[in-house]
Design a protein around this motif. Structure first.
Motif, PDB file in Angstrom:
ATOM      1  N   TYR A 169       0.541  -0.859   0.050  1.00 17.25           N
ATOM      2  CA  TYR A 169       0.066  -0.350  -0.387  1.00 17.25           C
ATOM      3  C   TYR A 169       1.233   1.023   0.171  1.00 17.25           C
ATOM      4  CZ  TYR A 169      -2.811   3.370   1.757  1.00 17.25           C
ATOM      5  OH  TYR A 169      -4.025   5.054   1.310  1.00 17.25           O
ATOM      6  N   LEU A 170       0.323   2.220  -1.450  1.00 13.22           N
ATOM      7  CA  LEU A 170       1.424   3.802  -0.930  1.00 13.22           C
ATOM      8  C   LEU A 170       0.617   4.265  -0.740  1.00 13.22           C
ATOM      9  CD1 LEU A 170       2.683   1.465  -3.071  1.00 13.22           C
ATOM     10  CD2 LEU A 170       4.047   2.512  -3.286  1.00 13.22           C
ATOM     11  N   HIS A 171       0.738   5.393   0.401  1.00 20.17           N
ATOM     12  CA  HIS A 171       0.278   6.225   0.429  1.00 20.17           C
ATOM     13  C   HIS A 171       0.630   7.644   0.248  1.00 20.17           C
ATOM     14  CE1 HIS A 171      -2.770   8.578   2.415  1.00 20.17           C
ATOM     15  NE2 HIS A 171      -1.965   9.113   3.733  1.00 20.17           N
ATOM     16  N   ILE A 172      -0.398   8.162  -0.963  1.00 21.23           N
ATOM     17  CA  ILE A 172       0.053  10.164  -1.649  1.00 21.23           C
ATOM     18  C   ILE A 172      -0.746  11.051  -0.655  1.00 21.23           C
ATOM     19  CG2 ILE A 172      -0.234  11.189  -3.572  1.00 21.23           C
ATOM     20  CD1 ILE A 172       1.807   8.522  -3.037  1.00 21.23           C
ATOM     21  N   PRO A 173      -0.547  11.925  -0.129  1.00 26.16           N
ATOM     22  CA  PRO A 173      -1.488  12.209   1.636  1.00 26.16           C
ATOM     23  C   PRO A 173      -1.337  14.089   0.999  1.00 26.16           C
ATOM     24  CG  PRO A 173       1.330  12.959   2.246  1.00 26.16           C
ATOM     25  CD  PRO A 173       1.038  11.611   0.388  1.00 26.16           C
ATOM     26  N   PHE A 174      -1.758  13.543  -0.374  1.00 25.85           N
ATOM     27  CA  PHE A 174      -1.836  14.473  -0.820  1.00 25.85           C
ATOM     28  C   PHE A 174      -3.494  15.527  -1.561  1.00 25.85           C
ATOM     29  CE2 PHE A 174       2.532  14.915  -1.323  1.00 25.85           C
ATOM     30  CZ  PHE A 174       3.066  14.940   0.162  1.00 25.85           C
ATOM     31  N   GLY A 211      -5.520  10.907   0.063  1.00 23.49           N
ATOM     32  CA  GLY A 211      -5.348  11.376  -0.086  1.00 23.49           C
ATOM     33  C   GLY A 211      -6.008  11.666  -1.925  1.00 23.49           C
ATOM     34  N   THR A 212      -5.021  12.315  -2.508  1.00 20.20           N
ATOM     35  CA  THR A 212      -5.538  12.009  -4.722  1.00 20.20           C
ATOM     36  C   THR A 212      -4.153  11.380  -4.939  1.00 20.20           C
ATOM     37  OG1 THR A 212      -7.068  13.823  -4.038  1.00 20.20           O
ATOM     38  CG2 THR A 212      -6.614  12.814  -6.342  1.00 20.20           C
ATOM     39  N   PRO A 213      -4.125   9.853  -4.991  1.00 25.11           N
ATOM     40  CA  PRO A 213      -2.763   9.598  -5.858  1.00 25.11           C
ATOM     41  C   PRO A 213      -2.800  10.150  -7.307  1.00 25.11           C
ATOM     42  CG  PRO A 213      -4.145   8.012  -4.802  1.00 25.11           C
ATOM     43  CD  PRO A 213      -4.894   9.097  -4.400  1.00 25.11           C
ATOM     44  N   SER A 214      -3.635  10.342  -7.850  1.00 26.67           N
ATOM     45  CA  SER A 214      -3.686  11.315  -9.225  1.00 26.67           C
ATOM     46  C   SER A 214      -3.506  12.597  -9.391  1.00 26.67           C
ATOM     47  CB  SER A 214      -5.171  10.929  -9.873  1.00 26.67           C
ATOM     48  OG  SER A 214      -6.004  11.600  -9.464  1.00 26.67           O
ATOM     49  N   LEU A 215      -3.820  13.043  -8.317  1.00 24.81           N
ATOM     50  CA  LEU A 215      -2.848  14.453  -7.654  1.00 24.81           C
ATOM     51  C   LEU A 215      -1.186  14.227  -8.249  1.00 24.81           C
ATOM     52  CD1 LEU A 215      -3.452  17.636  -7.738  1.00 24.81           C
ATOM     53  CD2 LEU A 215      -2.832  17.191  -5.337  1.00 24.81           C
ATOM     54  N   LEU A 216      -0.344  13.433  -8.195  1.00 18.62           N
ATOM     55  CA  LEU A 216       0.572  13.599  -8.646  1.00 18.62           C
ATOM     56  C   LEU A 216       0.674  13.592  -9.999  1.00 18.62           C
ATOM     57  CD1 LEU A 216       2.500  10.061  -6.593  1.00 18.62           C
ATOM     58  CD2 LEU A 216       2.251  12.402  -6.093  1.00 18.62           C
ATOM     59  N   PHE A 247      -9.237  11.940   6.652  1.00 21.08           N
ATOM     60  CA  PHE A 247      -8.450  10.653   6.584  1.00 21.08           C
ATOM     61  C   PHE A 247      -6.888  11.391   6.178  1.00 21.08           C
ATOM     62  CE2 PHE A 247     -10.998   7.753   3.090  1.00 21.08           C
ATOM     63  CZ  PHE A 247     -10.982   7.373   3.742  1.00 21.08           C
ATOM     64  N   LEU A 248      -5.303  11.162   6.777  1.00 21.18           N
ATOM     65  CA  LEU A 248      -4.254  11.838   7.017  1.00 21.18           C
ATOM     66  C   LEU A 248      -4.127  12.092   5.420  1.00 21.18           C
ATOM     67  CD1 LEU A 248      -2.006  12.447   8.298  1.00 21.18           C
ATOM     68  CD2 LEU A 248      -0.503  10.486   7.838  1.00 21.18           C
ATOM     69  N   SER A 249      -4.027  13.032   4.655  1.00 25.18           N
ATOM     70  CA  SER A 249      -4.355  13.618   3.569  1.00 25.18           C
ATOM     71  C   SER A 249      -4.427  15.884   3.474  1.00 25.18           C
ATOM     72  CB  SER A 249      -4.872  13.701   2.490  1.00 25.18           C
ATOM     73  OG  SER A 249      -6.518  13.740   2.974  1.00 25.18           O
ATOM     74  N   ALA A 250      -4.050  16.434   3.498  1.00 27.25           N
ATOM     75  CA  ALA A 250      -4.074  18.142   3.033  1.00 27.25           C
ATOM     76  C   ALA A 250      -3.522  18.374   1.369  1.00 27.25           C
ATOM     77  CB  ALA A 250      -3.139  18.186   4.250  1.00 27.25           C
ATOM     78  N   PRO A 251      -3.845  19.252   0.964  1.00 36.25           N
ATOM     79  CA  PRO A 251      -3.027  20.225   0.169  1.00 36.25           C
ATOM     80  C   PRO A 251      -1.277  20.339   0.536  1.00 36.25           C
ATOM     81  CG  PRO A 251      -5.224  21.421   0.605  1.00 36.25           C
ATOM     82  CD  PRO A 251      -4.836  20.844   1.992  1.00 36.25           C
TER      83      PRO A 251
END
Length: 376
Positions: free
Chosen positions: A14-19, A70-75, A29-33
């Protein structure tokens, strides 16, 4: 090779992208801009963690990879492509392994989808939540239903054949009819998988202040009967058009159940990589730091490491396994530990015991929080 031995040779990542572009009003969830520079630094820190922890994968086959947030597709597409390249260089990834990326429809582009294809991504999870634009605005989503349709159509056009759509019911002001309308609109698209959850109003979120106990808008939430009817509508409507319910809140066309999530419910080993990510490896639970500054500085040491007792493992086997509609295969150890609980739940009409397995009845699923808590 026995089941237990086989599972010890498998590993999920599992890879967490917290953005995210903007924090949704209900999200805890653990996420923020974050800006591009921070995201770029995070990607490099994540790659470094992958390299540092490749030893955990020694002798194991990685069967699934899941990018969550988060939103992995933001990367940027090239960033996610680079992360998967690092994964392949450090772990043995099964040739037909399931690779999922969670996507916010407002962040999908053709270039990103091309990068996903180059990287071997074979499953997308699209966070729609509702097909009603007023409900989406209430939730704080950054997309409209029309933008979701654009992203969904683009993914299909580019050859993605395993799509999940996330939906959320029991929203403030939502009616049974508006929920059924969302279901019908999504079904007309024919996704392979649908996740349908009821809204949870979590402490610490803007939603809790508005709709939590004592909140000024609490009365706008559907009452318990209305929420239950939405739940029944979901089950019945999806079943009528060929979706198999394989877990409390998850439905799939035959052959498209999410392998990664099934692994969680079956207690397969998984390694969490990224900010705050949790892991279960060889009976030990641990997690990463939840501090972004610490993570970017290279702090990937295991925190809160805890070796589970055998009793705790049995509890999790039942608590998680009974979420699946197929239930749990009985062993002598489980029978000895929970014979009284089995008998009590059977007497209450909440549990079936047949062909060496126990599973929840329809009534058991209706009151699953109560039934599952009996094993804790």
């Amino acid at each position: 090779m026995g089941i237990r031995e086989e599972r010890q040779t498998e590993l999920m990542l599992y890879l967490h992208i917290p953005f995210c572009v903007r924090k949704c009003a209900y999200c805890d969830f653990l996420s923020a801009p974050a800006g591009e520079e921070v995201r770029a630094c995070y990607v490099e820190a994540l790659k470094e963690e992958i390299r540092r922890k490749q030893g955990i994968g020694e002798g194991r086959m990685v069967t699934s990879v899941f990018f969550g947030g988060g939103t992995p597709s933001l990367l940027a597409g090239v960033q996610l492509e680079g992360i998967l390249e690092e994964v392949r260089g450090c772990f043995c990834l099964k040739e037909d392994g399931e690779i999922t990326v969670e996507c916010n429809p407002g962040t999908l582009t053709r270039d990103k989808l091309l990068a996903y294809q180059r990287a071997g991504v074979n499953r997308l999870s699209l966070g729609l939540q509702s097909a009603d634009n007023e409900e989406l605005a209430l939730l704080g989503r950054i997309h409209t239903y029309e933008e979701f349709l654009e992203g969904y159509s683009l993914a299909r056009e580019m050859g993605f054949h395993n799509l999940n759509v996330d939906l959320m019911s029991a929203l403030p002001g939502q009616t049974r009819e508006s929920w059924k309308s969302t279901l019908q609109k999504v079904l007309s698209l024919g996704p392979e998988h649908i996740s349908a959850y009821s809204l949870m109003v979590e402490e610490g979120t803007p939603f809790y202040e508005r709709y939590g106990p004592g909140g000024q808008l609490e009365k706008l939430l559907p009452d318990e009967d209305a929420e239950r009817q939405m739940y029944y509508d979901t089950r019945d409507i999806l079943k009528a058009v060929g979706y198999e319910r394989y877990e409390i809140s998850n439905y799939a066309r035959p052959g498209f159940a999410c392998r990664h999530n099934l692994g969680y419910w079956e207690r397969r080993d998984y390694l969490g990589l990224g900010l705050g990510a949790a892991s279960l490896v060889d009976g030990v639970r641990f997690r990463n730091s939840r501090s972004l500054s610490e993570y970017l500085a290279g702090d990937t040491k295991a925190q809160e490491a805890e070796r589970l007792t055998r009793r705790e493992e049995l509890e999790e086997t039942m608590f998680l396994g009974l979420r699946k509609t197929e239930g749990v295969k009985l062993t002598g150890e489980l029978l000895e530990a929970y014979e009284d609980v089995f008998a009590r739940l059977r007497q209450q009409g909440l549990l079936l015991w047949e062909e060496g397995c126990v599973r929840l009845t329809d009534l058991g699923f209706d009151v699953s929080n109560y039934a599952l808590a009996e094993f804790l």
